[in-house]
Design a protein around this motif. Structure first.
Motif, short mmCIF file in Angstrom:
data_model
loop_
_atom_site.label_atom_id
_atom_site.label_comp_id
_atom_site.label_asym_id
_atom_site.label_seq_id
_atom_site.Cartn_x
_atom_site.Cartn_y
_atom_site.Cartn_z
N ALA A 106 0.82 -1.21 0.00
CA ALA A 106 0.00 0.00 0.00
C ALA A 106 0.85 1.26 0.00
N ASP A 107 2.17 1.09 0.14
CA ASP A 107 3.12 2.21 0.13
C ASP A 107 2.80 3.24 1.21
N ARG A 108 2.54 2.73 2.42
CA ARG A 108 2.25 3.61 3.55
C ARG A 108 3.51 3.92 4.33
N HIS A 109 3.45 4.99 5.11
CA HIS A 109 4.59 5.36 5.93
C HIS A 109 4.71 4.40 7.11
N TRP A 110 5.90 3.88 7.33
CA TRP A 110 6.12 2.94 8.42
C TRP A 110 5.93 3.61 9.78
N ALA A 111 6.14 4.89 9.83
CA ALA A 111 5.95 5.61 11.09
C ALA A 111 4.49 5.56 11.54
N ASP A 112 3.55 5.48 10.58
CA ASP A 112 2.13 5.40 10.93
C ASP A 112 1.79 4.06 11.59
N LEU A 113 2.65 3.08 11.37
CA LEU A 113 2.46 1.77 11.98
C LEU A 113 3.23 1.65 13.30
N GLY A 114 3.96 2.70 13.63
CA GLY A 114 4.71 2.71 14.89
C GLY A 114 6.18 2.41 14.75
N PHE A 115 6.66 2.24 13.51
CA PHE A 115 8.08 1.93 13.31
C PHE A 115 8.87 3.21 13.08
#
Length: 244
Positions: A68-77
């Motif tokens: 989905a090419d999402r920001h990893w920071a949004d997942l907590g990484f």
């Protein structure tokens, strides 16, 4: 923050919040009945199955997030070194030191106290390790849970729910869902799991990162397993010796 959700997100949330807990509850209660009937439970096989399931769910999430090419920071990484991270680190260290001290104190408890503690394990006793080999696998389960469950319940579920409600509400709902997902442990344990999950959630919200909650979660589970291991082995001679 990413706001475009897909049907995959909804299906994954449904799987995590409903399908996995329900199937887990049914499977666990079958094991409880088997254990009560005197059947031998292969704990290493049970632990390996748990590890495989959690890593599979983790892998699906990570692959889907990447596709989905999402920001990893949004997942907590993410890992921003600031006062919030340092405060979170201090709280994590204090919590770990406290848990380790409690575990050490357990080693000096007498046989009667150990027997009482063994009784408190209730129907969950059969899932705890009794041999060094089982303890090693339980540690692997604990580390897996620290990584996978935090990514799923703190990272994904808070992100997912925050698309539908305020972040604070998403955090509350995710924490309660985490507790209910452990309902197989018994209704009396659900509030305890919710409180523990709340600590992980607060640490995540404080630092904006999953790294410290992962560590704390893994250590909590490891200490819990080692405590049960010690209790069962110490109390077993008195509890299982034949009556004269």
């Amino acid at each position: 923050m990413e706001t475009n959700m897909t049907i995959i997100d909804h299906l994954y949330a449904l799987t995590i919040a409903v399908i996995v807990p329900v199937t887990g509850y049914i499977t666990f209660n079958k094991l409880v009945r088997r254990a009560a009937a005197g059947d031998a439970i292969d704990l290493e096989q049970l632990y390996n199955s748990t590890i495989a399931t959690q890593w599979a769910l983790f892998a699906v999430l990570m692959i889907g997030w990447d596709v989905a090419d999402r920001h990893w920071a949004d997942l907590g990484f993410s890992l921003a070194v600031d006062y919030r991270l340092l405060l979170g680190l201090a709280l994590t260290v204090v919590a770990i030191v406290f848990m380790v001290q409690q575990l050490r104190r357990l080693g000096s408890a007498d046989a009667e106290a150990m027997q009482g503690l063994r009784g408190q394990l209730g129907k969950l006793e059969f899932i705890f390790p009794r041999t060094e080999s089982e303890l090693s696998r339980f540690t692997a389960v604990s580390i897996t849970a620290g990584i996978a469950e935090e990514t799923i319940w703190r990272g994904f579920m808070i992100w997912y729910l925050s698309q539908l409600m305020p972040v604070w509400a998403a955090a509350v709902v995710s924490t309660v869902g985490f507790g209910l997902a452990h309902a197989y442990q018994g209704a009396s344990n659900v509030p305890k799991v919710i409180l523990v999950g709340a600590a992980f959630t607060l640490l995540y919200l404080l630092t904006g990162s999953l790294w410290l909650p992962m560590v704390l979660h893994a250590v909590f589970d490891i200490v819990q397993g080692r405590a049960a291991f010690g209790i069962i082995r110490s109390a077993a001679p008195a509890a299982e010796s034949p009556s004269p």
